[in-house]
Design an enzyme around this catalytic site. Structure first.
Site, PDB file in Angstrom:
ATOM      1  N   THR A   1       2.793  11.466   3.013  1.00  0.00           N
ATOM      2  CA  THR A   1       1.721  11.343   3.996  1.00  0.00           C
ATOM      3  C   THR A   1       2.092  11.916   5.351  1.00  0.00           C
ATOM      4  O   THR A   1       3.199  11.683   5.853  1.00  0.00           O
ATOM      5  CB  THR A   1       1.393   9.848   4.190  1.00  0.00           C
ATOM      6  OG1 THR A   1       1.199   9.281   2.907  1.00  0.00           O
ATOM      7  CG2 THR A   1       0.162   9.660   5.043  1.00  0.00           C
TER       8      THR A   1
ATOM      9  N   ARG B   1      -6.588   6.584  -8.492  1.00  0.00           N
ATOM     10  CA  ARG B   1      -5.505   5.877  -7.800  1.00  0.00           C
ATOM     11  C   ARG B   1      -5.631   6.066  -6.281  1.00  0.00           C
ATOM     12  O   ARG B   1      -5.889   7.162  -5.797  1.00  0.00           O
ATOM     13  CB  ARG B   1      -4.161   6.402  -8.287  1.00  0.00           C
ATOM     14  CG  ARG B   1      -2.936   5.707  -7.661  1.00  0.00           C
ATOM     15  CD  ARG B   1      -2.323   6.532  -6.573  1.00  0.00           C
ATOM     16  NE  ARG B   1      -1.101   5.941  -6.047  1.00  0.00           N
ATOM     17  CZ  ARG B   1      -0.539   6.319  -4.903  1.00  0.00           C
ATOM     18  NH1 ARG B   1      -1.101   7.272  -4.170  1.00  0.00           N
ATOM     19  NH2 ARG B   1       0.556   5.754  -4.470  1.00  0.00           N
ATOM     20  N   VAL B   2      -5.459   4.984  -5.541  1.00  0.00           N
ATOM     21  CA  VAL B   2      -5.464   5.036  -4.071  1.00  0.00           C
ATOM     22  C   VAL B   2      -4.140   4.466  -3.589  1.00  0.00           C
ATOM     23  O   VAL B   2      -3.670   3.449  -4.122  1.00  0.00           O
ATOM     24  CB  VAL B   2      -6.655   4.210  -3.517  1.00  0.00           C
ATOM     25  CG1 VAL B   2      -6.573   4.071  -2.006  1.00  0.00           C
ATOM     26  CG2 VAL B   2      -7.982   4.856  -3.921  1.00  0.00           C
ATOM     27  N   GLY B   3      -3.536   5.117  -2.597  1.00  0.00           N
ATOM     28  CA  GLY B   3      -2.266   4.632  -2.058  1.00  0.00           C
ATOM     29  C   GLY B   3      -2.469   3.804  -0.807  1.00  0.00           C
ATOM     30  O   GLY B   3      -3.554   3.291  -0.527  1.00  0.00           O
ATOM     31  N   ASP B   4      -1.421   3.687  -0.018  1.00  0.00           N
ATOM     32  CA  ASP B   4      -1.445   2.853   1.192  1.00  0.00           C
ATOM     33  C   ASP B   4      -2.126   3.536   2.380  1.00  0.00           C
ATOM     34  O   ASP B   4      -2.571   2.866   3.315  1.00  0.00           O
ATOM     35  CB  ASP B   4      -0.010   2.500   1.605  1.00  0.00           C
ATOM     36  CG  ASP B   4       0.803   3.762   1.906  1.00  0.00           C
ATOM     37  OD1 ASP B   4       0.865   4.654   1.037  1.00  0.00           O
ATOM     38  OD2 ASP B   4       1.364   3.873   3.016  1.00  0.00           O
TER      39      ASP B   4
ATOM     40  N   THR C   1       5.042   6.019   5.323  1.00  0.00           N
ATOM     41  CA  THR C   1       5.006   7.076   4.325  1.00  0.00           C
ATOM     42  C   THR C   1       5.996   6.698   3.233  1.00  0.00           C
ATOM     43  O   THR C   1       6.996   6.040   3.496  1.00  0.00           O
ATOM     44  CB  THR C   1       5.308   8.459   4.946  1.00  0.00           C
ATOM     45  OG1 THR C   1       5.372   9.433   3.903  1.00  0.00           O
ATOM     46  CG2 THR C   1       6.592   8.482   5.729  1.00  0.00           C
ATOM     47  N   GLY C   2       5.677   7.101   2.020  1.00  0.00           N
ATOM     48  CA  GLY C   2       6.524   6.709   0.894  1.00  0.00           C
ATOM     49  C   GLY C   2       5.650   6.225  -0.243  1.00  0.00           C
ATOM     50  O   GLY C   2       4.467   6.559  -0.307  1.00  0.00           O
TER      51      GLY C   2
ATOM     52  N   GLY D   1       3.164   4.299  -1.923  1.00  0.00           N
ATOM     53  CA  GLY D   1       2.095   3.429  -1.433  1.00  0.00           C
ATOM     54  C   GLY D   1       2.070   2.069  -2.105  1.00  0.00           C
ATOM     55  O   GLY D   1       1.771   1.054  -1.468  1.00  0.00           O
TER      56      GLY D   1
END
Ligand code: GLY
Length: 305
Positions: free
Chosen positions: A148, A176-179, A199-200, A202
């Site tokens: 990110t 899929r959705v991340g952080d 970042t990383g 999620g």
């Protein structure tokens, strides 16, 4: 004090442009948006915007968020396709009383209604990587640690804004959705205390609500650097107690006076910090003694994302 902080080496040019805007008297929102657009528009970066790597079905889907630290209002988009600059879409949603977080087709329709530019986000290079992955892996690729773009800005009037943008994990499951678009996890900004972003992986960041954790620690008196280190140490410590690996997580923060913070579980995590008239690349590092932040130069960072 004018200041910005941003994740990864890929944010360097955008941060410099954002700082130039702040020096001309522009607001933090314009500076953060410009910095993120620079990364979204560059096909060289495979984890953000145009050039981002696709999900298992071959579609580039993106997450982004924008939060205003004065009003605590935010806008976010999840799993959006074909929108050239997801950060502009997130910003356009910020300030709405309701419907400020949109996903998928609804987010795209909002972008069209607002006249935001659309684009096929899948480059030929990204399509080839996807075809190779289909041939060789058949399953989701392991997390490769480069994702990110997160940017925090502080303008001359003391306004703070945070923005995030990512195409998420390569070969992720469709939907899929991340952080990055999740408030408190991928980002948080309260101009009274500071702002943070992550970042990383999620899935890990969301377990710890790490951006809110950092801002909460600043609220209780920690510096931006202390807050990043403490929040990450606590979370990683708990993972270890549960018998888990540390994982890939990096955090940035900015105080209301423009002081930076960064922490990482990686051997090296490049980030950029601009303040007043200066901008430089730095690296947070994980060392046997703990987390260290060292100023560095563009040349030293060659090869880092
Ligand atoms: N941190 C970005 C993601 O997991 O999608």
């Amino acid at each position: 004090m004018l200041a910005m902080i941003s994740t990864w080496r890929m944010s360097w040019e955008g941060l410099r442009q954002g700082m130039a805007l702040l020096r001309e008297g522009c607001g933090a929102g314009d500076a953060v948006t410009r910095a993120i657009q620079c990364v979204e528009d560059d096909p060289a970066y495979t984890s953000v915007g145009y050039g981002g790597l696709p999900d298992r079905s071959g579609r580039v889907t993106m997450d982004a968020a924008y939060m205003d630290g004065e009003t605590l209002r935010l806008g976010a988009v999840m799993a959006v396709e074909s929108v050239r600059n997801p950060i502009l879409l997130a910003r356009a949603l910020c300030g709405r009383e309701t419907n400020c977080v949109l996903a998928g087709r609804g987010a795209e329709q909002f972008a069209i209604a607002r006249g935001l530019p659309l684009r096929d986000m899948l480059t030929e290079r990204a399509r080839r990587r996807w075809l190779e992955a289909l041939d060789t892996e058949k399953t989701a690729a392991p997390y490769a640690g480069h994702d990110t773009v997160c940017v925090i800005g502080l303008d001359g009037a003391g306004r703070m804004v945070v923005g995030t943008s990512t195409s998420g994990l390569f070969m992720k499951e469709p939907g899929r959705v991340g952080d990055s678009p999740v408030s408190g996890s991928g980002f948080y900004c309260d101009a009274r205390y500071g702002a943070a972003a992550a970042t990383g992986l999620g899935e890990d960041v969301m377990r710890g609500c790490l951006s809110y954790e950092v801002v909460s620690r600043m609220r209780h008196g920690a510096t931006a650097q202390q807050a990043c280190e403490e929040a990450l140490r606590d979370f990683v410590g708990h993972k270890r107690e549960m018998g888990e690996e540390d994982g890939s997580i990096s955090l940035i923060a900015l105080s209301p006076t423009g002081q930076p913070g960064a922490a990482t579980t990686l051997p090296v995590f490049p980030f950029a910090w601009g303040h007043g008239d200066s901008c430089a690349l730095y690296a947070a590092r994980r060392t046997p003694e703990g987390i260290r932040v060292a100023e560095t130069t563009g040349e030293e960072m060659a090869g880092e994302p």
